[in-house]
Structures are given as structure tokens and as C-alpha cells.
Scaffold this motif. Structure first.
Motif, PDB file in Angstrom:
ATOM      1  N   THR A   1       3.688   4.679   2.265  1.00 49.80           N
ATOM      2  CA  THR A   1       2.370   4.164   2.547  1.00 49.80           C
ATOM      3  C   THR A   1       1.856   4.582   0.896  1.00 49.80           C
ATOM      4  O   THR A   1       2.505   5.443   0.324  1.00 49.80           O
ATOM      5  N   ASP A   2       0.668   4.059   0.817  1.00 53.86           N
ATOM      6  CA  ASP A   2      -0.059   4.429  -0.534  1.00 53.86           C
ATOM      7  C   ASP A   2      -0.563   6.056  -0.439  1.00 53.86           C
ATOM      8  O   ASP A   2      -0.118   6.680  -1.636  1.00 53.86           O
ATOM      9  N   ASP A   3      -0.724   6.540   0.566  1.00 50.91           N
ATOM     10  CA  ASP A   3      -0.652   7.959   0.842  1.00 50.91           C
ATOM     11  C   ASP A   3       0.449   8.583   0.962  1.00 50.91           C
ATOM     12  O   ASP A   3       0.467  10.022   0.780  1.00 50.91           O
ATOM     13  N   ASP A   4       1.534   8.109   1.164  1.00 53.42           N
ATOM     14  CA  ASP A   4       2.962   8.916   1.794  1.00 53.42           C
ATOM     15  C   ASP A   4       3.803   7.955   0.943  1.00 53.42           C
ATOM     16  O   ASP A   4       4.640   7.344   1.762  1.00 53.42           O
ATOM     17  N   PRO A   5       3.954   7.935  -0.345  1.00 52.16           N
ATOM     18  CA  PRO A   5       4.955   7.369  -1.025  1.00 52.16           C
ATOM     19  C   PRO A   5       6.395   7.451  -0.833  1.00 52.16           C
ATOM     20  O   PRO A   5       7.380   6.784  -1.286  1.00 52.16           O
ATOM     21  N   TYR A   6       6.739   8.565  -0.341  1.00 51.07           N
ATOM     22  CA  TYR A   6       8.183   8.990   0.054  1.00 51.07           C
ATOM     23  C   TYR A   6       8.484   8.893   1.375  1.00 51.07           C
ATOM     24  O   TYR A   6       9.520   9.403   1.799  1.00 51.07           O
ATOM     25  N   ALA A   7       7.370   8.587   2.324  1.00 47.20           N
ATOM     26  CA  ALA A   7       7.773   8.621   3.840  1.00 47.20           C
ATOM     27  C   ALA A   7       7.872  10.049   4.222  1.00 47.20           C
ATOM     28  O   ALA A   7       8.647  10.419   5.159  1.00 47.20           O
ATOM     29  N   VAL A   8       7.417  10.925   3.701  1.00 47.26           N
ATOM     30  CA  VAL A   8       7.512  12.433   4.146  1.00 47.26           C
ATOM     31  C   VAL A   8       6.908  12.598   5.565  1.00 47.26           C
ATOM     32  O   VAL A   8       7.658  13.114   6.447  1.00 47.26           O
ATOM     33  N   GLU A   9       5.836  12.095   5.712  1.00 42.36           N
ATOM     34  CA  GLU A   9       4.986  12.288   7.034  1.00 42.36           C
ATOM     35  C   GLU A   9       5.613  11.551   7.946  1.00 42.36           C
ATOM     36  O   GLU A   9       5.752  12.074   9.336  1.00 42.36           O
ATOM     37  N   TRP A  10       6.149  10.416   7.831  1.00 34.82           N
ATOM     38  CA  TRP A  10       6.858   9.478   8.973  1.00 34.82           C
ATOM     39  C   TRP A  10       8.231  10.385   9.135  1.00 34.82           C
ATOM     40  O   TRP A  10       8.297  10.624  10.423  1.00 34.82           O
ATOM     41  N   SER A  11       8.999  10.893   8.269  1.00 35.41           N
ATOM     42  CA  SER A  11      10.340  11.602   8.491  1.00 35.41           C
ATOM     43  C   SER A  11       9.654  12.753   9.326  1.00 35.41           C
ATOM     44  O   SER A  11      10.922  13.234  10.064  1.00 35.41           O
ATOM     45  N   ASN A  12       9.006  13.203   9.296  1.00 30.16           N
ATOM     46  CA  ASN A  12       8.551  14.763   9.932  1.00 30.16           C
ATOM     47  C   ASN A  12       8.490  14.568  11.475  1.00 30.16           C
ATOM     48  O   ASN A  12       8.928  15.383  12.183  1.00 30.16           O
TER      49      ASN A  12
END
Length: 545
Positions: free
Chosen positions: A206-217
Motif C-alpha cells: 500500500t502507499d503506507d506500507d510499500p514493502y508489505a511489512v505490516e501485512w506479512s507480520n
């Protein structure tokens, strides 16, 4: 050894409740007494990872074990037999292919070109490309909370300039100095540099999570490792399933059921009764009892795991170096080795591995317990009353609770009044990172065994894992001189590493107490244990005999 029957009672007594031992596959649950063949192993562990994203997850044993088994690196340190041939451990000073089939080094020693294995496939079925490597390195350094920039400097600091995709199957890394090469390879061979499946992660940016860090957590399957997570029940269990397309070959054990059992004594009892195959984070006394009764195997290796006490040097009373030095003589090292670790620990004089080429122990010796000397040092510095401080302990580690009690008693005779504060895993990690503890107990290790990495790991200025909050220019100058001296494993560089160790030992930002053997135990029919620098278990190397 006993002839162990592979059956289970079907229940685990965990956290004071009876929990059904579930068989989970592909995210679904079903009835299961336990493994009755070689396809499944059940592990009793103290806790679970707090998250699945390396960049924002707290460090700890369970987190590291997750990354080791779901991730893979470009290269790795090969496994070799330990001294008595009962287990394996890593050769820290050589490298072999993993996700990369091979690598080349330029004539000037500044460029390392990796040729990726075209058969490497992620747990999602995506083929490895150089874009995965570039994306991973970008994410590692451009997530605000990531520690990679601290632990990798000065060898690897900027993926924009140091990492380049040559084509889909080739990627190059550059370093500023030839002497940085060995540490770069050592970094790339270990957990901080497992490669991510960018094809999968890019679906969730996402714009706020350009590397999908939060998703992958909260979504664990984005690696190229030997296992994927098939089921996750917070506070209870994780079920791992084998990646049949794993680049090193399909694992022998197809399913790992990792159950949370908070009490260390229960973990040992479950192993003794045959209800689990492996128990981790055990009390050494329970380990020895299991081995003596032929109910489990434990192993002796060349351990790099140390028990230590970080002292926050910007907080009273440890802003006074004399207090820190006096405390080194208030700790009953021999009693800790014999009483807490039942002989499964050894004294240390420094934190560098003595087997490293170029190692020097000149001027280094283990600290000794001398309460009269400690009191004299405090009195000479003007301390007429006992020096009070709180020692914080992670209650997930029963051995450290016992060590803290030993210190509390012995330090009273040395002019210290110690209060022990036992806290849970999450509270401990939060306070450690925030540097709010006067002193704490730890059991840790340097994953990368390059000397400059080991020395700088816990003391890099501004680093979130510089728990003592200690900065010393003489120490940094010695590291710089070693890094500029050519081969970091040479005798010449070894003199600078020794100088840095002597400064560290004199200034005492941390009291390094002893090396400790692995605190796990294995059913007698489980083979393939390999001790790793990260101290976790490589599931893909295990088999059932």
C-alpha cells in the motif's frame, strides 16, 4: 538408549489447561492423537513469535526459529560433525550454495556476483529471481524499525548503491573495501538476510506500507524456506508443512507441530512420556535428568551462546564505571556453571570464538567472584551503603531466573542489594529496546561469526540493540582499524579485535558470564540435530530413525 514407542497421550497440559493436540494441515483442524510415523514431529516450546515480519518483530528464540525454517538465504555455512560425532554444527568460515548456485568475486575483491538457482521456488510456487533479492534488501533497510542498518554497518549500508540485478538470475553486491567481503558473505548466509518472495508481497503493498511489512507480520508465508505455516493458533500452536520444492530437497519430516507449553518442567515431562519429540528452553537440570535416564538425547557442541547482564550505562548506578567493575566481582560464576547449568556451561574471557583464525586472547581472562574486592572497590569510590539496583528477567527463560537468584544472594556479600523483577516476554522485549532497565539478564548469541560483527553487534551507536546505551570512541577506533587492516581473520586484524575486547572488558557495559550449551532435548529416535550460530533448530535436517 530406551526403545521409544512413538505414541501420544493425545493431550498436552499447557498453561494450566488440558489442550487437545490437534493435527492441522492447510489451515484446517482435525482430530489427532499424535505422530505415529516419521512424517510428523511435535515440539514443546515456551512461546510463539510475536510477529512474522523480521523488520518489526521482537528478537527471541521462537522468532529466529520461524525465520530459519520458513526462509532461505543465498548461501549458508555448511554443517560439519561436532567433536564427538553425535551432532553437527556450522563451519562459520566457509560457505556453500543455497538459493544461489554459486558466486564469483571480482579481482579487486569488491564485487560479489551471485548466480541464482533456477530451481529455487518459494512456498507459494514462485520462481526465485534477482528482483526478489533486490526487493528484500530494499525492505531490510528502508523499514524504519529494521535493525539491519545497525547490524550490517559498515560492510553493508545502502542497497541502492550496493545491490544490482544483472539479469533475472544474477545479482551483484559491492563493498567499499576488500576487507569487508568476509563479513558480507557471513551476513548473507544468515537469518537477517533470508530472501523474500516479492511476487507474493507486492500483492499486498500500500502507499503506507510499500514493502508489505505490516501485512506479512500476520501472514507468514512469503519465503523460500523448507516449510510453510499451515495453521496458526495464537498462544497455542503453529503447524509447519514441508515445502516439497525446497531448493535443498524435500524435508524428511513433512509436518512440525509446535505447541506452546509455558512451564519448562512440563515440557521435559512431555518429552519423557513420549507426548512430544523435542522440548526447547529447558532447565539444564531437567536436560541432564532426561539424558541420565535414557529418555532423551542432549548434545555438547562448540557453543556461541552466552549468558550476560547488560548494564544501562546512562542510568544510575551503572553510569559509574567503578560500580560496573565492582559488580563483575559480585557474581558467583562457578556456582552458576555447576548449580544452574549442571556443568553444561563454561567460563569465558571474551565474546569472540576462540576457534576463529587470527584470534588472540592476550590480556583477557574470565571475571572471578571476589566479594571482598567488590566491597573494597565500592568503598574506595565513596559507596558506604549497599548499591541498590533492579535486575529484570524474562520469565520465559527458567535458567535465567535461577541465575538471577544466585546473583542476588551472592551480590549481597559484595555490597549490592539486588531486586529481581520477573516479567513476561513482551514486557521484557519492550523494556530492553527502550533501555528502561537498570540491568537485565540475557542469553543470546551473535548469528554472524565474523569478528567485527560480533564486537559491534551490541554496541553500535544509536542501535536499538545497544542495550547498555554504551558508546566509546576508543572501542570504535579499534574496530575501524581492524576493518581497515585487510583480512578480518588475519593475525594483524586479530590484534585490533583483541584491543576492542580489552576495552569492552575494562569498561563493562555488559557482564559476559559464561557460554552455555543448547537448552533443548530430543527423543532418542530423532536424528539430524545441527547446532547453529542462531541457536535454533533446522527442521529440514531432522529425521526419525
Amino acid at each position: 538408549m530406551k526403545n521409544r514407542t512413538r505414541t501420544r497421550l493425545g493431550v498436552l497440559l499447557a498453561a494450566g489447561s488440558l489442550l487437545a493436540l490437534a493435527a492441522c494441515s492447510g489451515g484446517s483442524s482435525g482430530s489427532d492423537s499424535a505422530a505415529s510415523d516419521s512424517d510428523t514431529l511435535v515440539i514443546a516450546t515456551a512461546s510463539q513469535p510475536a510477529g512474522f515480519a523480521y523488520e518489526i518483530s521482537p528478537t527471541g528464540y521462537e522468532t529466529a526459529e520461524f525465520f530459519e525454517n520458513t526462509g532461505a538465504t543465498l548461501i549458508r555455512n555448511p554443517y560439519v560433525d561436532n567433536e564427538d560425532g553425535t551432532a553437527q554444527q556450522q563451519d562459520y568460515y566457509n560457505f556453500e550454495p543455497m538459493l544461489a548456485e554459486s558466486y564469483d568475486v571480482s579481482k579487486d575483491g569488491l564485487t560479489y556476483t551471485f548466480h541464482l538457482d533456477p530451481d529455487a521456488v518459494s512456498v507459494n510456487g514462485n520462481t526465485l529471481t534477482s528482483e526478489d533479492v533486490v526487493f528484500t534488501m530494499q525492505r531490510r533497510f528502508k523499514t524504519d524499525t529494521s535493525i539491519n542498518a545497525f547490524i550490517s554497518a559498515p560492510m553493508f549500508t545502502d542497497p541502492d548503491t550496493q545491490v544490482k540485478a544483472i539479469d533475472d538470475e544474477t545479482v551483484a553486491f559491492t563493498v567499499e573495501k576488500k576487507s569487508y567481503g568476509f563479513t558480507l558473505l557471513s551476513l548473507l548466509a544468515n537469518i537477517p538476510y533470508t530472501i523474500y518472495d516479492s511476487t507474493e508481497l507486492k500483492k499486498h503493498v500500500t502507499d503506507d506500507d510499500p514493502y508489505a511489512v505490516e501485512w506479512s507480520n500476520t501472514h507468514p508465508n512469503f519465503g523460500f524456506g523448507a516449510y510453510s505455516v499451515a495453521d496458526y493458533t495464537p498462544g497455542e500452536q503453529i503447524v509447519y508443512e514441508a515445502n516439497e520444492d525446497f531448493v535443498l530437497g524435500a524435508p524428511s519430516v513433512k509436518r512440525i507441530v509446535q505447541r506452546v507449553v509455558s512451564d519448562a518442567g512440563q515440557r521435559a515431562n512431555l518429552l519423557a512420556s513420549g507426548d512430544v519429540d523435542i522440548a526447547t528452553q529447558l532447565r539444564p537440570a531437567d536436560q541432564v535428568d532426561l539424558a541420565d535416564s535414557d529418555e532423551a538425547n542432549i548434545y555438547t557442541v562448540d557453543s556461541n551462546a552466552f549468558v550476560y547482564m547488560p548494564l544501562t550505562t546512562t542510568m544510575e548506578p551503572f553510569d559509574d564505571v567503578t560500580v560496573r567493575q565492582a559488580l563483575t566481582h559480585a557474581i558467583p560464576y562457578d556456582d552458576i556453571i555447576n548449580d544452574v547449568y549442571r556443568g553444561r556451561a563454561s567460563e569465558l574471557s571474551g565474546i569472540l570464538g576462540s576457534s576463529a583464525p587470527g584470534y588472540s586472547d592476550e590480556g583477557l581472562s574470565p571475571y572471578t567472584y571476589d566479594p571482598e574486592l567488590a566491597k573494597s572497590m565500592l568503598e574506595d569510590a565513596g559507596y558506604t551503603d549497599p548499591v541498590e539496583f533492579t535486575l529484570t528477567v524474562n520469565n520465559s527463560y527458567p535458567d535465567l531466573e535461577e541465575v538471577a537468584t544466585q546473583i542476588q544472594t551472592a551480590a549481597a556479600d559484595a555490597g549490592f542489594d539486588v531486586t529481581i523483577d520477573e516479567v513476561n516476554y513482551a514486557t521484557f522485549q519492550e523494556g530492553l529496546s527502550a533501555k528502561t532497565f537498570q540491568a537485565s539478564m540475557g542469553r543470546d548469541y551473535a548469528i554472524v561469526q565474523s569478528p567485527p560483527y560480533v564486537l559491534g553487534l551490541f554496541y553500535t551507536a544509536g542501535s536499538p540493540i545497544n542495550w547498555p546505551n554504551w558508546e566509546d570512541q576508543d572501542f570504535y577506533d579499534a574496530l575501524d582499524a581492524g576493518n581497515n587492516g585487510g583480512d578480518p581473520l588475519s593475525d594483524a586484524s586479530g590484534e585490533y579485535w583483541n584491543e576492542a575486547e580489552q576495552i569492552m572488558r575494562d569498561q563493562v557495559p555488559t557482564i559476559w558470564m559464561n557460554y552455555v550449551q543448547p537448552l533443548n532435548a530430543f527423543a532418542t529416535d530423532v536424528d539430524g540435530y545441527a547446532f547453529r550460530s542462531d541457536n535454533v533448530i533446522d527442521y529440514s535436517n531432522l529425521s526419525v530413525g
